[in-house]
Design an enzyme around this catalytic site. Structure first.
Site, short mmCIF file in Angstrom:
data_model
loop_
_atom_site.label_atom_id
_atom_site.label_comp_id
_atom_site.label_asym_id
_atom_site.label_seq_id
_atom_site.Cartn_x
_atom_site.Cartn_y
_atom_site.Cartn_z
N CYS A 267 -6.61 11.12 -28.19
CA CYS A 267 -5.22 11.08 -28.68
C CYS A 267 -5.01 12.09 -29.79
O CYS A 267 -3.96 12.74 -29.86
CB CYS A 267 -4.88 9.68 -29.19
SG CYS A 267 -5.05 8.40 -27.94
N ARG B 224 -1.86 6.57 -20.93
CA ARG B 224 -1.20 7.84 -21.28
C ARG B 224 -0.06 8.09 -20.28
O ARG B 224 -0.27 8.69 -19.23
CB ARG B 224 -2.21 8.99 -21.25
CG ARG B 224 -3.32 8.82 -22.24
CD ARG B 224 -4.33 9.94 -22.22
NE ARG B 224 -5.57 9.49 -22.82
CZ ARG B 224 -5.77 9.37 -24.13
NH1 ARG B 224 -4.84 9.71 -24.97
NH2 ARG B 224 -6.91 8.91 -24.59
#
Ligand code: BEZ
Length: 243
Positions: free
Chosen positions: A58, A141
């Protein structure tokens, strides 16, 4: 009881579809309050979720998106991030990124686009970002492309382990904007400047007509498959940003 579990499961797995109106919500972000998608009317939006703050994949994604934000702004596109972390976690993570992380030549990266706190998972549920087979406590995601009229135009989901390809996100955005502006479609692996497909899929009657009249600049491989040149200049200067 079983009904309740099924309802919960349905809620967690309800994914907005292409052509749907983007689900609306109000939220708090690291950059202030958001009324989504109304605040961004007239712009394209990329709404994307990440599993958790203070995690490596991330972090690499946020740095990349923040560095490349001006490229998306130039395409009339607003970036909006989301995870089910708390606001104070978002703020601490973004400060750590700015002050401490150097990765692939990127350093002192300031994330300026909104990062939404969704500790209740309400927004993540609306966008089908919680996929329990992958994780019941983290958003996968997800990437939603929403057009200037607030319509979902594309969605891409990745598992927790796979960082996104930002060239592809940008390419897909340009492809959709180009399709809208010029009423064309884009073939496999299309890049701006490559030939485009005319007319968009589903208008075969027009293709038949074109075969007979052989419109100038159009190459037909068969009655259903015709292309034409669309220069980089034309792609970069569409008649208007529309949907
Ligand atoms: C990461 O961003 O590195 C990550 C987050 C959740 C699970 C696995 C990896």
């Amino acid at each position: 009881m079983i009904m309740m579990e099924q309802n919960q499961e349905n809620q967690l797995s309800s994914i907005p579809r292409i052509g749907d109106k983007a689900p609306e919500f109000n939220a708090i972000s690291a950059q202030g309050e958001i009324n989504f998608p109304r605040d961004y009317e007239g712009k394209w939006i990329i709404l994307f979720s990440h599993p958790a703050d203070f995690t490596p994949v991330c972090t690499s994604e946020f740095m990349t998106f923040a560095k490349r934000e001006p490229e998306f702004t130039a395409l009339n596109c607003q970036l909006v991030g989301l995870s089910i972390d708390r606001l104070f976690s978002h703020i601490a993570w973004l400060r750590t990124i700015k002050e401490k992380i150097e990765f692939k030549g990127m350093k002192h990266i300031e994330v300026k686009f909104p990062l939404i706190e969704d500790i209740t998972m309400e927004i993540a549920a609306k966008y089908g970002m919680i996929q329990p087979g992958e994780s019941a406590t983290k958003a996968v995601r997800a990437v939603f492309f929403i057009d200037p009229k607030g319509i979902v135009r594309a969605l891409i989901y990745y598992p927790l382990s796979t960082g996104r390809n930002f060239n592809e996100l940008k390419r897909a955005l340009i492809a959709m904007q180009t399709a809208d502006a010029y009423n064309i479609a884009t073939p496999a692996d299309w890049e701006p400047g490559d030939e485009v497909i005319v007319p968009p899929a589903g208008s075969c009657g027009v293709a038949n007509e074109r075969m007979e009249t052989m419109e100038e600049g159009v190459t037909c491989y068969d009655w259903f498959f015709c292309t034409k040149k669309l220069t980089l200049e034309q792609v970069n200067n569409p008649p208007k940003f529309n949907a």
